[in-house]
Design a protein around this motif. Structure first.
Motif, PDB file in Angstrom:
ATOM      1  N   ALA A  51     -18.735 -40.071  32.080  1.00  0.00           N
ATOM      2  CA  ALA A  51     -19.687 -40.506  31.044  1.00  0.00           C
ATOM      3  C   ALA A  51     -21.225 -40.908  31.582  1.00  0.00           C
ATOM      4  O   ALA A  51     -22.054 -40.890  31.018  1.00  0.00           O
ATOM      5  N   ALA A  52     -21.267 -41.184  32.991  1.00  0.00           N
ATOM      6  CA  ALA A  52     -22.422 -41.502  33.543  1.00  0.00           C
ATOM      7  C   ALA A  52     -23.182 -40.058  33.735  1.00  0.00           C
ATOM      8  O   ALA A  52     -24.444 -40.352  34.000  1.00  0.00           O
ATOM      9  N   TYR A  53     -22.732 -39.062  33.287  1.00  0.00           N
ATOM     10  CA  TYR A  53     -23.287 -37.920  33.517  1.00  0.00           C
ATOM     11  C   TYR A  53     -23.443 -36.805  32.364  1.00  0.00           C
ATOM     12  O   TYR A  53     -23.933 -35.720  32.395  1.00  0.00           O
ATOM     13  N   ASP A  54     -22.773 -37.456  31.205  1.00  0.00           N
ATOM     14  CA  ASP A  54     -22.975 -36.775  30.020  1.00  0.00           C
ATOM     15  C   ASP A  54     -24.117 -37.455  29.106  1.00  0.00           C
ATOM     16  O   ASP A  54     -24.046 -38.191  28.283  1.00  0.00           O
ATOM     17  N   VAL A  55     -25.243 -36.618  29.452  1.00  0.00           N
ATOM     18  CA  VAL A  55     -26.809 -36.985  29.115  1.00  0.00           C
ATOM     19  C   VAL A  55     -26.686 -36.930  27.673  1.00  0.00           C
ATOM     20  O   VAL A  55     -27.348 -37.926  27.191  1.00  0.00           O
ATOM     21  N   ASP A  56     -26.197 -36.132  26.855  1.00  0.00           N
ATOM     22  CA  ASP A  56     -26.310 -35.959  25.616  1.00  0.00           C
ATOM     23  C   ASP A  56     -25.674 -37.171  24.884  1.00  0.00           C
ATOM     24  O   ASP A  56     -26.126 -37.425  23.649  1.00  0.00           O
ATOM     25  N   ASN A  57     -24.796 -38.083  25.334  1.00  0.00           N
ATOM     26  CA  ASN A  57     -24.208 -39.273  24.641  1.00  0.00           C
ATOM     27  C   ASN A  57     -24.675 -40.422  25.331  1.00  0.00           C
ATOM     28  O   ASN A  57     -23.805 -41.276  25.169  1.00  0.00           O
ATOM     29  N   PHE A  58     -25.700 -40.751  26.114  1.00  0.00           N
ATOM     30  CA  PHE A  58     -26.055 -41.616  26.657  1.00  0.00           C
ATOM     31  C   PHE A  58     -26.473 -42.509  25.369  1.00  0.00           C
ATOM     32  O   PHE A  58     -27.227 -42.230  24.480  1.00  0.00           O
ATOM     33  N   VAL A  59     -26.267 -43.939  25.789  1.00  0.00           N
ATOM     34  CA  VAL A  59     -26.607 -45.083  24.784  1.00  0.00           C
ATOM     35  C   VAL A  59     -27.907 -45.595  25.468  1.00  0.00           C
ATOM     36  O   VAL A  59     -27.812 -46.545  26.157  1.00  0.00           O
ATOM     37  N   LEU A  60     -29.130 -45.470  24.865  1.00  0.00           N
ATOM     38  CA  LEU A  60     -30.334 -45.733  25.677  1.00  0.00           C
ATOM     39  C   LEU A  60     -30.635 -47.137  25.239  1.00  0.00           C
ATOM     40  O   LEU A  60     -30.553 -47.588  24.125  1.00  0.00           O
ATOM     41  N   ARG A  61     -31.485 -47.718  25.950  1.00  0.00           N
ATOM     42  CA  ARG A  61     -32.004 -49.165  25.732  1.00  0.00           C
ATOM     43  C   ARG A  61     -33.078 -49.105  24.738  1.00  0.00           C
ATOM     44  O   ARG A  61     -34.083 -48.220  25.053  1.00  0.00           O
ATOM     45  N   ASP A  62     -33.362 -49.985  23.970  1.00  0.00           N
ATOM     46  CA  ASP A  62     -34.566 -50.073  23.216  1.00  0.00           C
ATOM     47  C   ASP A  62     -35.594 -51.204  23.912  1.00  0.00           C
ATOM     48  O   ASP A  62     -35.107 -52.253  24.313  1.00  0.00           O
ATOM     49  N   GLU A  63     -36.737 -50.418  24.291  1.00  0.00           N
ATOM     50  CA  GLU A  63     -37.922 -51.277  25.051  1.00  0.00           C
ATOM     51  C   GLU A  63     -38.166 -52.622  24.367  1.00  0.00           C
ATOM     52  O   GLU A  63     -38.229 -53.459  25.341  1.00  0.00           O
ATOM     53  N   TRP A  64     -38.332 -52.462  23.231  1.00  0.00           N
ATOM     54  CA  TRP A  64     -38.753 -53.735  22.607  1.00  0.00           C
ATOM     55  C   TRP A  64     -37.714 -54.649  22.548  1.00  0.00           C
ATOM     56  O   TRP A  64     -37.779 -55.966  22.623  1.00  0.00           O
ATOM     57  N   GLU A  65     -36.349 -54.206  22.462  1.00  0.00           N
ATOM     58  CA  GLU A  65     -35.287 -55.288  22.425  1.00  0.00           C
ATOM     59  C   GLU A  65     -35.223 -55.985  24.002  1.00  0.00           C
ATOM     60  O   GLU A  65     -35.055 -57.135  24.235  1.00  0.00           O
ATOM     61  N   GLU A  68     -38.854 -26.149  30.422  1.00  0.00           N
ATOM     62  CA  GLU A  68     -37.769 -25.290  30.418  1.00  0.00           C
ATOM     63  C   GLU A  68     -37.298 -25.465  32.012  1.00  0.00           C
ATOM     64  O   GLU A  68     -36.216 -25.563  32.201  1.00  0.00           O
ATOM     65  N   ASP A  69     -38.204 -25.390  32.990  1.00  0.00           N
ATOM     66  CA  ASP A  69     -37.938 -25.641  34.270  1.00  0.00           C
ATOM     67  C   ASP A  69     -37.485 -26.965  34.519  1.00  0.00           C
ATOM     68  O   ASP A  69     -36.349 -26.991  35.266  1.00  0.00           O
ATOM     69  N   VAL A  70     -37.859 -28.069  33.982  1.00  0.00           N
ATOM     70  CA  VAL A  70     -37.022 -29.191  34.121  1.00  0.00           C
ATOM     71  C   VAL A  70     -35.489 -29.185  33.549  1.00  0.00           C
ATOM     72  O   VAL A  70     -34.671 -29.858  34.146  1.00  0.00           O
ATOM     73  N   ARG A  71     -35.665 -28.764  32.470  1.00  0.00           N
ATOM     74  CA  ARG A  71     -34.133 -28.389  31.935  1.00  0.00           C
ATOM     75  C   ARG A  71     -33.146 -27.755  32.947  1.00  0.00           C
ATOM     76  O   ARG A  71     -32.156 -28.066  33.027  1.00  0.00           O
ATOM     77  N   ARG A  72     -33.760 -26.626  33.498  1.00  0.00           N
ATOM     78  CA  ARG A  72     -32.953 -25.864  34.367  1.00  0.00           C
ATOM     79  C   ARG A  72     -32.651 -26.465  35.537  1.00  0.00           C
ATOM     80  O   ARG A  72     -31.514 -26.643  36.034  1.00  0.00           O
ATOM     81  N   GLY A  73     -33.623 -26.976  36.094  1.00  0.00           N
ATOM     82  CA  GLY A  73     -33.417 -28.026  37.341  1.00  0.00           C
ATOM     83  C   GLY A  73     -32.447 -29.101  37.361  1.00  0.00           C
ATOM     84  O   GLY A  73     -31.313 -29.319  37.843  1.00  0.00           O
ATOM     85  N   HIS A  74     -32.375 -29.819  36.038  1.00  0.00           N
ATOM     86  CA  HIS A  74     -31.623 -30.859  35.904  1.00  0.00           C
ATOM     87  C   HIS A  74     -30.367 -30.360  35.587  1.00  0.00           C
ATOM     88  O   HIS A  74     -29.278 -31.117  35.821  1.00  0.00           O
ATOM     89  N   LEU A  88     -28.983 -42.220  38.000  1.00  0.00           N
ATOM     90  CA  LEU A  88     -30.390 -42.621  37.471  1.00  0.00           C
ATOM     91  C   LEU A  88     -31.170 -41.352  37.573  1.00  0.00           C
ATOM     92  O   LEU A  88     -31.974 -41.082  36.901  1.00  0.00           O
ATOM     93  N   ALA A  89     -30.573 -40.254  38.293  1.00  0.00           N
ATOM     94  CA  ALA A  89     -31.212 -38.920  38.329  1.00  0.00           C
ATOM     95  C   ALA A  89     -30.988 -38.193  37.187  1.00  0.00           C
ATOM     96  O   ALA A  89     -31.578 -37.383  36.661  1.00  0.00           O
ATOM     97  N   MET A  90     -30.013 -38.667  36.049  1.00  0.00           N
ATOM     98  CA  MET A  90     -29.689 -38.010  34.921  1.00  0.00           C
ATOM     99  C   MET A  90     -30.793 -38.166  34.016  1.00  0.00           C
ATOM    100  O   MET A  90     -30.822 -37.785  32.757  1.00  0.00           O
ATOM    101  N   HIS A  91     -31.724 -39.270  34.236  1.00  0.00           N
ATOM    102  CA  HIS A  91     -32.958 -39.539  33.351  1.00  0.00           C
ATOM    103  C   HIS A  91     -34.153 -38.863  33.929  1.00  0.00           C
ATOM    104  O   HIS A  91     -35.314 -39.384  33.440  1.00  0.00           O
ATOM    105  N   TYR A  92     -34.123 -38.045  34.717  1.00  0.00           N
ATOM    106  CA  TYR A  92     -35.437 -37.155  35.154  1.00  0.00           C
ATOM    107  C   TYR A  92     -36.113 -36.579  34.038  1.00  0.00           C
ATOM    108  O   TYR A  92     -37.483 -36.686  33.848  1.00  0.00           O
ATOM    109  N   PRO A  93     -35.275 -35.912  32.864  1.00  0.00           N
ATOM    110  CA  PRO A  93     -36.262 -35.308  32.030  1.00  0.00           C
ATOM    111  C   PRO A  93     -37.111 -36.172  31.388  1.00  0.00           C
ATOM    112  O   PRO A  93     -38.172 -35.573  31.032  1.00  0.00           O
ATOM    113  N   GLU A  94     -36.982 -37.319  30.870  1.00  0.00           N
ATOM    114  CA  GLU A  94     -37.573 -38.165  30.101  1.00  0.00           C
ATOM    115  C   GLU A  94     -38.915 -38.540  31.436  1.00  0.00           C
ATOM    116  O   GLU A  94     -39.985 -38.590  30.540  1.00  0.00           O
TER     117      GLU A  94
END
Length: 572
Positions: free
Chosen positions: A57-71, A249-255, A278-284
């Motif tokens: 679950a910690a590396y399933d990037v597509d299903n992360f529940v991201l935090r809301d900055e304003w919250e 695209e390079d970021v996507r491949r490297g990640h 934490l490295a799973m959040h590199y793309p952003e």
């Protein structure tokens, strides 16, 4: 629990701040967020828990529940306004957020704090991988550590690249982040030399730990090829993600390679750390801030080291701080003077700066630093003291004059040129004795490229050169001659990733015919690792040439693609 809503700020008034980069503990303090070992809130990007870091679950990037900055900002204000310690503790335990006065600043958002690539990848992921598998996992026995030390010490490094320790057989770790970075560059070649079988592939059986070993890392060691792929994927990911220029695209491949690396370690039973997640959040982070060269902390750590060497009196009341500030300002003024003289500078002032930049007494790192600054004035720079012409017909390599004459006629076809044996007055003579100077080295965009004429150092005699769409490693004479490679060189475990890794294998000390190129074609310094193929035998030494351009190498690999297709058909 009720959270008071923060008063909305119009978008046109909301200012925004420059990015912030810290190591992991520093970023948590800056953002007033929970530490990375917090059970419920180890990540300030998503709502993963500490217990999930060693799950898929910690590396399933597509299903992360991201935090809301304003919250998170609302939680910070709620923490500030809470009237009891119990209420503050409840907010912190549930949301991982404390109050910081920085949240009063319009534009201060949690997303402005990037994950430092240097600390996260090199000192976190790469170091833990090395220690878990090789040191605590005992995948290298005593003889292998000895061979690793010999191989690392035999590498021909370019002068602008940091070295690795010479005693790796006894002391297995590295002290600096830059050394971990160099290791990641070469680890695939080094480990292949230690783990390779008679077919030049990785053998399946892993070395067993000694009977008297203590605290042995527990993981699945039944298939050494899977362990090697962990190092291979990490090297490919680092090579792509640490490029000076990078696309989405390079970021996507490297990640994707980094995710495969983490998934493979989980499958093998290696205990992963918060850095891996934490490295799973590199793309952003790449999307917001660009290539890692814009936000990693190498320069900042270097500045810290410079400040530590400043002699201070140790007194309080701001006196020590004033000493550090004055020293820092003086260095920055010198930097500005080196890279940009005013338009009204006198010839004497320009000559003085030129002498400072090219002074032989400014050696080592300082000289490299100043040469890189002087490159801002001119992308190609030659030693200024070479004033005498060279006799091209009496250079150690015969035929240089003919090559250079043919090259000049190709570059300037309308110029009526003739060689120096011609007596026709209608032609301009291309003299072999008064037309050309031979330089021992030149600097291209701050990178030093030597030659066989450089008697002080042989470190920079090899480089990667761009030939149209191909990039070829070459040896520098006075011009360049290509290294020899052909279809007889076997396929190695890293061969399918050679372009991304920047690795090119060629026969040692064998070169194609010499040819003349322009200096702009010089693309990258290289490190050369002497290796031997089990299938070719010890009588056919090879070089694994590692490019350090950080953008990749594209050798002429039509013959290899055919072999790769044939290999795929066999394995499938």
């Amino acid at each position: 629990m009720m959270i008071p809503a923060r008063q909305a700020i119009p978008a046109e008034v909301y200012g925004g701040f420059e990015m912030r980069v810290c190591d992991l503990p520093g970023s948590r303090k800056l953002e007033a967020f929970a530490a990375h070992n917090h059970k419920a809130n180890p990540c300030y990007f998503c709502k993963i828990t500490h217990d999930e870091i060693n799950t898929q679950a910690a590396y399933d990037v597509d299903n992360f529940v991201l935090r809301d900055e304003w919250e998170q900002i609302c939680h910070a204000f709620a923490y500030r306004d809470a009237t009891t310690a119990k209420a503050r503790k409840a907010i912190f335990e549930e949301h991982g957020q404390r109050w910081s006065q920085l949240f009063e600043l319009p534009g201060w958002m949690p997303s402005g704090c990037a994950i430092d690539f240097m600390h996260n990848f090199y000192l976190g992921i790469a170091k833990e991988m090395y220690m878990a598998f090789l040191v605590r996992g005992h995948l290298l026995n005593k003889d292998m550590w000895r061979r690793l030390e010999e191989l690392v010490n035999a590498i021909q490094w370019p002068s602008g690249i940091g070295r690795l320790p010479k005693n790796l057989g006894e002391n297995h770790g590295f002290a600096k982040a830059d050394q971990w970075r160099r290791w990641v560059n070469i680890q695939c070649t080094i480990l292949w030399s230690l783990w390779g079988d008679d077919t030049d592939m990785i053998r399946r059986n892993a070395p067993q730990p000694p009977r008297n070993a203590k605290d042995v890392e527990d993981f699945d060691r039944s298939d050494l090829t899977e362990i090697y792929e962990v190092f291979l994927f990490a090297s490919v990911a680092e090579r792509i993600l640490a490029s000076k220029s990078i696309s989405a695209e390079d970021v996507r491949r490297g990640h994707s390679y980094l995710r495969r690396c983490c998934h493979r370690m989980l499958a093998l039973g290696i205990h992963l750390l918060p850095n891996h997640h934490l490295a799973m959040h590199y793309p952003e982070i790449f999307r917001l801030f660009g290539p890692v060269y814009a936000w990693w902390l190498y320069a900042h750590e270097r500045f810290n080291g410079m400040q530590e060497k400043v002699r201070t009196n140790g007194k309080g009341d701001g006196e020590m701080e004033l000493t550090l500030t004055r020293n820092w300002v003086a260095k920055q003024r010198l930097h500005e003077l080196l890279v940009s003289l005013p338009h009204d500078a006198t010839p004497e002032e320009r000559e003085l700066i030129s002498r400072v930049v090219s002074n032989d007494r400014a050696a080592g790192t300082l000289r490299t630093h100043m040469l890189s600054h002087s490159a801002a004035l001119s992308s190609i720079k030659a030693p200024p003291r070479i004033k005498n012409f060279s006799d091209l017909r009496y250079l150690p390599h015969p035929g240089v004059y003919k090559l250079l004459f043919a090259f000049v006629r190709t570059v300037w076809p309308d110029l009526p040129l003739a060689d120096d044996l011609n007596v026709n007055p209608q032609y301009t003579t291309f003299s072999s004795t008064s037309s050309t100077r031979v330089f021992p080295f030149i600097s291209v965009d701050g990178t030093r490229y030597g030659s066989i004429m450089d008697k002080r150092s042989s470190a920079d005699r090899y480089a990667c050169v761009d030939f149209g769409s191909a990039r070829i490693p070459c040896r520098v004479l006075y011009h360049l001659e290509r290294l020899v490679a052909n279809q007889d060189i076997p396929v190695f475990p890293w061969s399918l990733y050679a372009t991304d890794l920047g690795v090119y294998v060629a026969y040692a000390e064998q070169f194609h015919d010499a040819e003349v190129i322009v200096s702009e074609q010089l693309a990258a310094p290289v490190a050369i690792i002497p290796i031997k193929s089990r299938t070719l035998g010890d009588d056919v030494p090879l070089w694994a040439v590692h490019s350090f351009d950080r953008t990749g190498i594209e050798p002429e690999d039509d013959w290899f693609n055919e072999l790769a297709d044939e290999l795929d058909s066999i394995t499938n």
